[in-house]
Each structure stands twice: as structure tokens, then as C-alpha cells.
Design a protein around this motif. Sequence first.
Motif, PDB file in Angstrom:
ATOM      1  N   GLU A  71     -84.907  60.329  31.268  1.00  0.00           N
ATOM      2  CA  GLU A  71     -85.748  61.283  31.023  1.00  0.00           C
ATOM      3  C   GLU A  71     -85.872  62.040  29.768  1.00  0.00           C
ATOM      4  OE1 GLU A  71     -85.800  63.964  34.356  1.00  0.00           O
ATOM      5  OE2 GLU A  71     -86.676  62.584  35.462  1.00  0.00           O
ATOM      6  N   LYS A  73     -84.491  60.617  27.010  1.00  0.00           N
ATOM      7  CA  LYS A  73     -85.021  59.765  26.062  1.00  0.00           C
ATOM      8  C   LYS A  73     -86.540  59.734  26.061  1.00  0.00           C
ATOM      9  CE  LYS A  73     -80.965  56.595  26.132  1.00  0.00           C
ATOM     10  NZ  LYS A  73     -80.822  55.376  26.583  1.00  0.00           N
ATOM     11  N   GLN A  74     -87.306  59.843  26.887  1.00  0.00           N
ATOM     12  CA  GLN A  74     -88.609  59.780  27.179  1.00  0.00           C
ATOM     13  C   GLN A  74     -89.434  61.008  26.415  1.00  0.00           C
ATOM     14  OE1 GLN A  74     -89.895  59.123  31.322  1.00  0.00           O
ATOM     15  NE2 GLN A  74     -89.302  56.975  31.046  1.00  0.00           N
ATOM     16  N   ASN A  75     -88.495  62.087  26.831  1.00  0.00           N
ATOM     17  CA  ASN A  75     -89.192  63.377  26.153  1.00  0.00           C
ATOM     18  C   ASN A  75     -88.913  63.601  24.581  1.00  0.00           C
ATOM     19  OD1 ASN A  75     -89.708  64.377  28.552  1.00  0.00           O
ATOM     20  ND2 ASN A  75     -87.903  65.340  29.114  1.00  0.00           N
ATOM     21  N   GLY A  77     -88.658  60.828  22.392  1.00  0.00           N
ATOM     22  CA  GLY A  77     -89.797  59.649  21.869  1.00  0.00           C
ATOM     23  C   GLY A  77     -91.132  60.229  21.951  1.00  0.00           C
ATOM     24  N   THR A  78     -91.615  60.302  20.653  1.00  0.00           N
ATOM     25  CA  THR A  78     -92.885  60.794  20.645  1.00  0.00           C
ATOM     26  C   THR A  78     -93.963  59.662  20.383  1.00  0.00           C
ATOM     27  OG1 THR A  78     -92.490  61.229  18.296  1.00  0.00           O
ATOM     28  CG2 THR A  78     -92.290  63.231  19.773  1.00  0.00           C
ATOM     29  N   ARG A  80     -95.480  55.811  20.453  1.00  0.00           N
ATOM     30  CA  ARG A  80     -95.942  54.902  21.804  1.00  0.00           C
ATOM     31  C   ARG A  80     -94.769  53.989  21.851  1.00  0.00           C
ATOM     32  NH1 ARG A  80     -99.999  53.246  24.677  1.00  0.00           N
ATOM     33  NH2 ARG A  80    -100.543  51.269  25.242  1.00  0.00           N
ATOM     34  N   SER A  82     -91.697  54.196  21.374  1.00  0.00           N
ATOM     35  CA  SER A  82     -90.512  54.936  22.282  1.00  0.00           C
ATOM     36  C   SER A  82     -90.715  55.073  23.531  1.00  0.00           C
ATOM     37  CB  SER A  82     -89.973  56.214  21.745  1.00  0.00           C
ATOM     38  OG  SER A  82     -90.965  57.211  21.665  1.00  0.00           O
ATOM     39  N   LYS A  83     -92.002  55.318  23.957  1.00  0.00           N
ATOM     40  CA  LYS A  83     -92.463  55.498  25.334  1.00  0.00           C
ATOM     41  C   LYS A  83     -92.059  54.023  26.027  1.00  0.00           C
ATOM     42  CE  LYS A  83     -95.260  59.426  25.411  1.00  0.00           C
ATOM     43  NZ  LYS A  83     -96.523  59.877  25.843  1.00  0.00           N
ATOM     44  N   GLU A  84     -92.622  52.904  25.359  1.00  0.00           N
ATOM     45  CA  GLU A  84     -92.464  51.555  25.849  1.00  0.00           C
ATOM     46  C   GLU A  84     -91.083  51.153  26.045  1.00  0.00           C
ATOM     47  OE1 GLU A  84     -94.630  48.849  23.333  1.00  0.00           O
ATOM     48  OE2 GLU A  84     -96.703  49.856  24.011  1.00  0.00           O
ATOM     49  N   ALA A  86     -88.658  53.219  26.463  1.00  0.00           N
ATOM     50  CA  ALA A  86     -87.907  54.077  27.555  1.00  0.00           C
ATOM     51  C   ALA A  86     -88.315  53.384  29.152  1.00  0.00           C
ATOM     52  CB  ALA A  86     -88.346  55.367  27.459  1.00  0.00           C
ATOM     53  N   GLN A  87     -89.617  52.901  29.140  1.00  0.00           N
ATOM     54  CA  GLN A  87     -90.272  52.415  30.404  1.00  0.00           C
ATOM     55  C   GLN A  87     -89.294  51.078  30.473  1.00  0.00           C
ATOM     56  OE1 GLN A  87     -94.174  51.847  29.729  1.00  0.00           O
ATOM     57  NE2 GLN A  87     -94.631  54.132  30.542  1.00  0.00           N
TER      58      GLN A  87
END
Length: 100
Positions: A71, A73-75, A77-78, A80, A82-84, A86-87
Motif C-alpha cells: 500500500e 508503494k502504491q501511495n 507511486g504517482t 501510471r 508505478s501503479k502497474e 505495484a499491481q
Amino acid sequence: MEKFLDLYERYALEGIGLVMILVLILVCVEIHKINKIKKQMDTVIDKVVAYVDAILQEDEPSKMQEIQKEEKKQNEGTGRGSKEEAQTLLINSVLEEIFP
């Protein structure tokens, strides 16, 4: 032969009665054995459930820490990408837990 048939006619009902009593006794013995096995199985199942619960309680804090890290790491990352990432990390960690 006639003596045999005479004895058969005379004692047929008593013989059938004895056989039925014998079958009843055997059924009662088998029921007792089944109940004994059921009690043993219940004891084993209770021990297994307690063991699994203990393992799950030990794993729970480590899983919570992993989730919190993901979570964060997801927060952080700003973008796109980094979100991928993290997922992808989340999916990989879940798959590693399921298929060690």
C-alpha cells in the motif's frame, strides 16, 4: 431324509430366531466400532483445525506487513507505471502465497 425334514419343520422358527439374534449382535458390535472410529476422527480433526488456526495466526502479521508495504508503494507511486508495478507486485505476492 424324513427325519431331517421333520426336524427342519419343527425347529425352523427357532433357527431363524437364533440367526436374527446373531445378526443383531453383530450389527451392534459394528455400530460400536463405527462410533469409536468417529470419536477418533473427531479428535484428529480438532487437532488439525487447532494446528491450522495456529499457523494462520502466525502468518497473519507477516501478511499484514506485506500488504502495508504494498500500500505504501502504491501511495508513493504517482505515475501510471508505478501503479502497474505495484499491481504486478501484489499479484505476484498473492500467487506466491497460493503456489509456493
